[in-house]
Each structure stands twice: as C-alpha cells, then as structure tokens.
Design a protein around this motif. Structure first.
Motif, PDB file in Angstrom:
ATOM      1  N   ALA A   1      -0.308  -7.265   3.606  1.00  0.00           N
ATOM      2  CA  ALA A   1       0.721  -6.227   3.578  1.00  0.00           C
ATOM      3  C   ALA A   1       0.100  -4.868   3.256  1.00  0.00           C
ATOM      4  O   ALA A   1       0.486  -3.845   3.830  1.00  0.00           O
ATOM      5  CB  ALA A   1       1.794  -6.576   2.547  1.00  0.00           C
TER       6      ALA A   1
ATOM      7  N   GLU B   1      -1.701  -3.717   6.420  1.00  0.00           N
ATOM      8  CA  GLU B   1      -0.756  -3.290   7.455  1.00  0.00           C
ATOM      9  C   GLU B   1      -0.112  -1.954   7.105  1.00  0.00           C
ATOM     10  O   GLU B   1       0.107  -1.100   7.981  1.00  0.00           O
ATOM     11  CB  GLU B   1       0.306  -4.372   7.661  1.00  0.00           C
ATOM     12  CG  GLU B   1      -0.254  -5.628   8.335  1.00  0.00           C
ATOM     13  CD  GLU B   1       0.668  -6.826   8.199  1.00  0.00           C
ATOM     14  OE1 GLU B   1       1.757  -6.660   7.603  1.00  0.00           O
ATOM     15  OE2 GLU B   1       0.307  -7.910   8.685  1.00  0.00           O
ATOM     16  N   THR B   2       0.200  -1.744   5.820  1.00  0.00           N
ATOM     17  CA  THR B   2       0.748  -0.453   5.393  1.00  0.00           C
ATOM     18  C   THR B   2      -0.270   0.660   5.614  1.00  0.00           C
ATOM     19  O   THR B   2       0.071   1.764   6.045  1.00  0.00           O
ATOM     20  CB  THR B   2       1.161  -0.506   3.903  1.00  0.00           C
ATOM     21  OG1 THR B   2       2.065  -1.588   3.705  1.00  0.00           O
ATOM     22  CG2 THR B   2       1.825   0.787   3.469  1.00  0.00           C
ATOM     23  N   TYR B   3      -1.530   0.343   5.312  1.00  0.00           N
ATOM     24  CA  TYR B   3      -2.609   1.312   5.544  1.00  0.00           C
ATOM     25  C   TYR B   3      -2.718   1.660   7.030  1.00  0.00           C
ATOM     26  O   TYR B   3      -2.848   2.829   7.402  1.00  0.00           O
ATOM     27  CB  TYR B   3      -3.925   0.731   5.026  1.00  0.00           C
ATOM     28  CG  TYR B   3      -5.165   1.477   5.458  1.00  0.00           C
ATOM     29  CD1 TYR B   3      -5.527   2.684   4.868  1.00  0.00           C
ATOM     30  CD2 TYR B   3      -5.983   0.968   6.466  1.00  0.00           C
ATOM     31  CE1 TYR B   3      -6.660   3.366   5.265  1.00  0.00           C
ATOM     32  CE2 TYR B   3      -7.118   1.633   6.874  1.00  0.00           C
ATOM     33  CZ  TYR B   3      -7.456   2.840   6.266  1.00  0.00           C
ATOM     34  OH  TYR B   3      -8.578   3.509   6.671  1.00  0.00           O
TER      35      TYR B   3
ATOM     36  N   ARG C   1      -0.380   1.516   9.336  1.00  0.00           N
ATOM     37  CA  ARG C   1       0.766   2.346   9.745  1.00  0.00           C
ATOM     38  C   ARG C   1       0.575   3.784   9.297  1.00  0.00           C
ATOM     39  O   ARG C   1       0.873   4.729  10.041  1.00  0.00           O
ATOM     40  CB  ARG C   1       2.062   1.771   9.165  1.00  0.00           C
ATOM     41  CG  ARG C   1       2.525   0.486   9.832  1.00  0.00           C
ATOM     42  CD  ARG C   1       3.985   0.196   9.501  1.00  0.00           C
ATOM     43  NE  ARG C   1       4.181  -0.013   8.070  1.00  0.00           N
ATOM     44  CZ  ARG C   1       4.073  -1.192   7.470  1.00  0.00           C
ATOM     45  NH1 ARG C   1       3.771  -2.270   8.191  1.00  0.00           N
ATOM     46  NH2 ARG C   1       4.279  -1.308   6.169  1.00  0.00           N
TER      47      ARG C   1
ATOM     48  N   SER D   1       2.510   4.808  -2.231  1.00  0.00           N
ATOM     49  CA  SER D   1       3.380   3.673  -1.909  1.00  0.00           C
ATOM     50  C   SER D   1       2.753   2.417  -2.502  1.00  0.00           C
ATOM     51  O   SER D   1       1.635   2.048  -2.139  1.00  0.00           O
ATOM     52  CB  SER D   1       3.520   3.537  -0.386  1.00  0.00           C
ATOM     53  OG  SER D   1       4.298   2.405  -0.052  1.00  0.00           O
TER      54      SER D   1
ATOM     55  N   ILE E   1       2.240  -1.567  -3.273  1.00  0.00           N
ATOM     56  CA  ILE E   1       2.403  -2.867  -2.641  1.00  0.00           C
ATOM     57  C   ILE E   1       2.449  -3.896  -3.761  1.00  0.00           C
ATOM     58  O   ILE E   1       1.547  -3.946  -4.603  1.00  0.00           O
ATOM     59  CB  ILE E   1       1.244  -3.195  -1.675  1.00  0.00           C
ATOM     60  CG1 ILE E   1       1.029  -2.036  -0.691  1.00  0.00           C
ATOM     61  CG2 ILE E   1       1.520  -4.495  -0.935  1.00  0.00           C
ATOM     62  CD1 ILE E   1       2.200  -1.737   0.190  1.00  0.00           C
TER      63      ILE E   1
ATOM     64  N   VAL F   1      -1.132   2.517  -1.278  1.00  0.00           N
ATOM     65  CA  VAL F   1      -1.549   3.331  -0.142  1.00  0.00           C
ATOM     66  C   VAL F   1      -1.231   4.788  -0.472  1.00  0.00           C
ATOM     67  O   VAL F   1      -0.135   5.107  -0.946  1.00  0.00           O
ATOM     68  CB  VAL F   1      -0.833   2.893   1.149  1.00  0.00           C
ATOM     69  CG1 VAL F   1      -1.157   3.849   2.292  1.00  0.00           C
ATOM     70  CG2 VAL F   1      -1.248   1.477   1.527  1.00  0.00           C
TER      71      VAL F   1
END
Length: 594
Positions: free
Chosen positions: A212, A215-217, A219, A284, A286, A296
């Motif tokens: 997660a 994936e956030t990174y 995006r 943000s 996680i 992030v």
C-alpha cells in the motif's frame, strides 16, 4: 567464417591494442564494454592473472533467493537441453544460487570458481556479465574476448539486474553463462524477462501494508514535476526529490517523517533545513491495523518572495533575538521544532506538557526554553512519582521574586495521593505568576484519573523526538557529554567509536548514551576512546529486547571478536561453536564489526 567468429576476432584485436596502448586502442568496441575495460584497468585488475574472492558471510536463503527460486527453477526446466548455467547473485555480486543445465559447462565453470560464495565484482575480475551489469544498472552481454581477464574469454555471459521495486536499488543479478561459441542473442530476452519477474516477486513478498505504501508512492509520483518521498522500512525518493534535496537533507526529512508517525500527526508541515531553506511537507500516513507503517511526502520548497508562509512551529524562535544556547546548536528539525514550541508556550505564559520517551531530554528542552526567555531565573522541579510515593513534598517558596518556572516531572505517574498536592502547587504557581511545565511519556489510548484532571491546567503540548531520530545531533551530544563527564581531561572519540555510536539505536536515549560514555571514560580516562572501550551492546543493534542469557552470549561473542582482532574463524574456535552458528548469531544480535 561465421559473423560471430569475425566479430570476436575484431574484439580480440581491439582488446590487445587496449592492453598495450590504452583507451585509444578500443576503437570499434561497444561503449559499454570499452567503459568497463577502462574501469577494470583503473581498478588494477590484472588481465592475465585470474583471482576471485570467496565470502563466508552470505545468506543463501535470503528474501531475494526465496523470491527467485520459482523463476530460476522454471527457467532451468525451459533450458534443460541448452548448454548453459544459470546463476543468481546478491547485491554485492556474490553468487547465492547456481543451476547447471549442462554438466559439461558446469565443470568448466567450476575451474574458474563460478560457484556459490564467490564474488564477481568488476573491480575484482574485470568485465563480466555479473559485475558489469551492476555497474551499468542494465542488462549486459559479455561474449568471449569482451571479457577483460584472459581466463574468462572462453565464456559468454548475459546478466540482468534485479531491482527492488520499493527502493529502486539493484538487489542482485540473474546471469546465464555458457561457452562463447554457443552464445545467441535469444538468451538476452529470456534473462531480462526472468529478472523482471523476480522483481515482481520481491514486491509481492512485501506485506499488504508495504505494498500500500509503494502504491501510494507511485500514485503521488505520477503527478507532474512533484517531488515525492516515501518513508517506511526503506526510503524511496523520486527524481524531482533527488534534485530538490541532497542525500543528507533527504535523511533529515525522512527522520522528521518518522517523528511525525510517532505523533500520529498528518497534514501540512514545514521543515527548515540547516542551510535555511524551508521545505513544505504534505503528508499521508499508511497504517496497518491502526499502526503506522510508512508515510508518503509531497515536497515543495517554500519561497518567501511568492508569499508562501513558513509554519511558526518550525521556523526560528520569534521570542528570542539571538539564540545562543546549546540546544539551538542541534540540527534535527524535530528537536528544533520542539524547543521552539516550548519557548513560544512559555513566552505566552501557557502551561506546556512536554511528551517523550524517558531519557530524551524533555527536562533539558524545558530548561533551555525558559533560559532563553528569563536567563538564570529560578527553576523548581518536583517529581509526581516521588510525591505519589510520599518521598517528596511539593513546596514553593512564597518569597520567590520575579519569574520562576515550576516543572512537574512524570506527570503521568500521579495517583490519588499526589493529585491534591500537585493541584495545590499548580494553583499557587498560577497565582504567583510563575510559568508551569510538565513532562510525561507518550500517551497511548484514553487519559483517565488524576492525570486527566491535571491536564486541564495545561494549554499546550510538545513532543520531543527519541535519540534514534536525531542522528545528526549525535556527534554534538557525544562531545558535550564527554566534556561534562571529563571537563579537564584530554579526551576524544575515535572515528571507529563514532561509527559504532551512530549505528546503535539507543533505546535508552540520551541517558543510555551518557552511561555508555561514562563506561568508556572509566576504561580509558584520557586519550582517544576506542570501540572496545564502549559497552558491548553498542556493537549490537537487535530489533528486540534480549533475555539475560542472550545478553551474556552477545557480550561473550563481542569479547571473542575483540580478542581475535575481528577474525571470525578464530572467534568461533574460542567460543567453541561452528562458523555458521557464529554468523547466525551475529545476524540475530545485530553485531557489527566496526
């Protein structure tokens, strides 16, 4: 004569010219190979004498090995009828797995020690499919006379780097080697595809929370011209962030992000770097089952000329014209932020609660902040835990003139007995116009009882970072503690001891650092403090608390390594254990040979 044979004759002639005349002789050779020859020559590799290094301290069952195993097994099955050998190396070009599709090729490779445990770095044996793939960070084929060393000319090898998708670093190399006459370009596509699949397995091996974070990174990284960092078990930095921040500045920002995670903080923050640049962070978090596993960050430089505002909590203190105290000599943004917030609270006569782990310098931050405002004005310190046990009486002299500071230590340890005394003390201090501050451990969960009642008297809270998140302050703190413990002596810290101090996580924070330096000074009262003078735990960085038996074993291992001059084979003999057992325990206890 085949095209491959003609090409090899041209390369052989160019190699001979290069060895005799230098780079000018490599005309007609591909850029990758020519550059590798130059690096090999500069590194002092002998083109005629062959030598590779064997390493014992290798983890043959690493995460990379596990994630690669199914891919290598399938590749071995697919190439069962092809005369090749498949090899996997770790991040230091050391072979950790090898599969022979042809016993004949395997026997020939055995003669050049292309086996588990041997290193094929370019600086050791020159141009080759493993070491050169590491150097260029891309798939490489080295065929016949393209090898720098004469012994390897009989082979052709194609290596492809395996990238860890979270860190972007080369985790290892997948290599397919064969005799030079058997080489075909079809091998390149197979190796490249298999290396990519192993990289995917490395990502899938991560926990759901780590995926997660990644994936956030990704995006965030998709935003045009946006500087992005991700902080978790490792640090990911995109190209824009690398241009914005130097490696030291990246480390500073990452440690501040770790500090924000401990505070369960999020949103917009501004970090002022040592050179005065201000970096705005949009964060943000996680989480996994409520626990933070990463953060992030979107980074932007604050430019005052276009009207962006630096948060007061992280800017230079406004209440002091010229900060001169030792606390202001610290470089960690989280510490400077805590000191500034404490100073601002005291400047407005707001009672401030300073939170932090034991030994982090909570009381020092309060004293430094008050000293900035009122110099040598009196400071009264009471301990809530001792008051609760009846060991201390909370009294405040009524004739105290001018501003004074009342500090209540361990406020979270107050109980029914001390509640009334401390309530009266706070009321007396407020009536007298004194400043009030308190220290407590980080708060997890709901606050109830006497502690909750006393919190009603406070209007501000500040969190002090633990020492493990203040790496840039370690040298300053170490020098100050040594000067305090031995003010008149000629003492200094050796570079090796400094590295050991920097590598340790200091779970006991500044208190533990002071104890360790005190031990070192008793062992070496004057002169240069060495690693051996520090307590044994300073060379151990275990991620868990050790039992008494484990602590004794760890100290015995460190002592044996010291007596053996760092020779692990000799230390294993002294300890009466096998080398493999010693290596396993070095890893378990996080013992480093500094």
């Amino acid at each position: 004569m085949t095209e491959l044979r003609e090409h090899q004759l041209r390369i052989a002639a160019a190699r001979a010219d290069f060895l005799e005349y230098g780079p000018a002789g490599a005309a007609g050779v591909g850029n990758v190979v020519a550059a590798s020859w130059e690096r090999s020559q500069s590194a002092g590799v002998d083109a005629d004498r062959y030598r590779v290094t064997f390493h014992e301290d290798i983890d043959f069952d690493s995460r990379l090995a596990r994630c690669s195993r199914p891919v290598i097994e399938r590749l071995t099955d697919d190439m069962a009828d092809v005369p090749v050998t498949i090899a996997l190396t770790d991040s230091r070009a050391r072979i950790i797995d090898r599969r022979d599709c042809s016993t004949a090729v395997g026997r020939v490779l055995d003669r050049v020690d292309f086996q588990r445990g041997f290193s094929f770095e370019e600086t050791g044996c020159g141009t080759n499919g493993v070491g050169t793939a590491f150097e260029v960070g891309a798939p490489v084929s080295v065929v016949g006379c393209e090898h720098f060393n004469q012994t390897l000319i009989q082979f052709a090898c194609t290596g492809a780097p395996i990238f860890d998708p979270l860190t972007g670093r080369v985790a290892g190399v997948l290599d397919v080697s064969m005799l030079a006459d058997s080489w075909t370009t079809l091998v390149e596509a197979l190796v490249r595809s298999a290396a990519t699949e192993i990289s995917r397995n490395l990502l899938l091996d991560r926990s759901q929370a780590k995926r997660a974070l990644f994936e956030t990174y990704l995006r965030a990284d998709a935003r045009p011209r946006q500087s992005v960092m991700a902080v978790g078990e490792s640090i990911m930095v995109n190209e824009h962030a690398r241009h914005l921040l130097s490696p030291d500045e990246q480390h500073t920002v990452a440690q501040y992000a770790e500090f924000l995670m401990t505070k369960h903080d999020r949103g917009l923050h501004t970090v002022t770097l040592e050179n005065g640049r201000a970096i705005r962070l949009r964060t943000s978090r996680i989480t996994c089952d409520g626990d933070p596993v990463g953060m992030v960050l979107l980074l932007d430089e604050v430019h005052p000329d276009i009207g962006l505002h630096v948060q007061p909590a992280l800017a230079a203190p406004q209440s002091v014209a010229t900060p001169t105290s030792s606390a202001h000599q610290m470089h960690t943004p989280a510490w400077r932020s805590a000191l500034t917030q404490t100073t601002d609270a005291l400047a407005t006569h707001t009672a401030v609660l300073v939170l932090g782990e034991p030994g982090t310098g909570r009381l020092s931050a309060i004293s430094e902040a008050f000293g900035e405002l009122h110099g040598s004005a009196p400071v009264v310190i009471v301990d809530a835990a001792r008051i609760e046990r009846g060991e201390q009486v909370s009294t405040l002299r009524r004739d105290t003139a001018g501003p004074a500071l009342v500090v209540i230590r361990h406020l979270d340890q107050v109980g029914p007995h001390g509640h009334a005394e401390l309530t009266a003390l706070v009321a007396h201090a407020v009536a007298a116009g004194h400043h009030i501050a308190a220290t407590a451990a980080p708060i997890d969960g709901d606050v109830v009882g006497p502690f909750a009642d006393l919190l009603d008297h406070f209007g501000s809270s500040v969190t002090v970072p633990p020492l493990r998140l203040r790496s840039r302050d370690l040298s300053t703190l170490t020098a100050r503690i040594v000067k305090t413990l031995a003010p008149q002596r000629c003492t200094r810290i050796s570079p090796q001891a400094s590295r050991a101090i920097s590598a340790f996580s200091w779970p006991g924070n500044i208190t533990q650092l002071r104890d360790a330096l005190g031990t070192a000074l008793r062992r070496r009262p004057v002169g240069e403090i060495q690693v051996a003078d520090l307590p044994g735990y300073c060379r151990s960085n275990s991620s868990r608390t050790l039992t008494q038996l484990e602590t004794a074993e760890r100290d015995a291992i460190i002592s044996a390594l010291d007596e053996s001059g760092g020779n692990r084979m000799r230390a294993a003999t002294v300890l009466g254990m096998s080398r493999s057992s010693l290596y396993r325990k070095l890893h378990t206890y996080g013992i480093s040979s500094v």
